[in-house]
Design an enzyme around this catalytic site. Sequence first.
Site: not given
Length: 348
Positions: A57, A101, A124
């Site tokens: 990322k 995460q 997200d």
Amino acid sequence: MSLMNGNIIDGKAVAEQIRKEIAAQVVAMKEKYKRVPGLAVVIVGERGDSQTYVRMKQKACEEVGIASFGSSLPASASQEEVLATVRRFNNNPDVHGILVQLPLPPHVDEAAVLGAISLNKDVDGFHPFNIGRLAMKGREPLFAPCTPLGCIALLDRCGIDIKGKRAVVVGRSNIVGMPVAMLLNKRDATVTICHASTKDMEAVVRDADIVVAACGRSKMVKGSWLKPGAAVIDVGTNPTPDATKKSGFKLVGDVDFDEAKSVAGAITPVPGGVGPMTITMLLQNTVESGRRFFEGIALEDAKPVKRGPSAEGVTPIIMGMFVAGIIIKEGVTLLRRIITRSSSSSSQ
């Protein structure tokens, strides 16, 4: 740039095309606003796969010009430490997207942490507010989850119509199955979700013009299950032993690719299909978030959801609805009393 090799969708090519567009948008933002979007990633623990994904990322951010921020906490970090890190990024004006995460260590409440992310920075797409709006007719989320969004982008970029088509989603996870079904529904597909209790799943899948396989079971969807010409999006990534590979395994999807490719009109391979799209959609969501902040149209009353009996931290909109409900209830009660008294007086 060709986005398909025959009937095989080239996810890498689609992702590359979109990333070039994102990079151009970032350059334009820098020229216009003298700022660039920023993405913060919070990781808790030392899982090798998570560390690798975070590095991917960060590299992707650098390639398109997005500022990258990160916080790596030990597996022993308390829930309050994780929440404090999220709050710090919430308050950082240079950060426009926050991603935690997953998975988190067992002692950390995943729902509480995800709910603490500012709605304006939930790139997200898993905040309850965004999922709720995704499920509602006539409403749009601020951000949609990245992998499901990537599935839709693959269909769109390859010229596969969604409106009016029959779509079957195999799997109902919160990460992919349910959100992609809702996205397909918003695009006016007729959607069926298959799960472990579905009767005669093969017949259900065979009726579909579009199949999204996201069940986490290696090669579950066979070629014989498919309608000839169907579009097949395979989200599965299942490690399978392979002595010819240095790692000792290879990744296969939830669809039996070798069988399905001779039947499908379009199909994603594994790897190289949906995989490249997930981070690309994360970058796209981050750029969109940055644009909203730079143009001053971020949701001003967005607050983190605070779980528990206290109403503190609930958004003003929800509080307004709650108060309005109480007022209406009390008004109805008062009206009933007045009517009852009037009736009693009349009868006397």
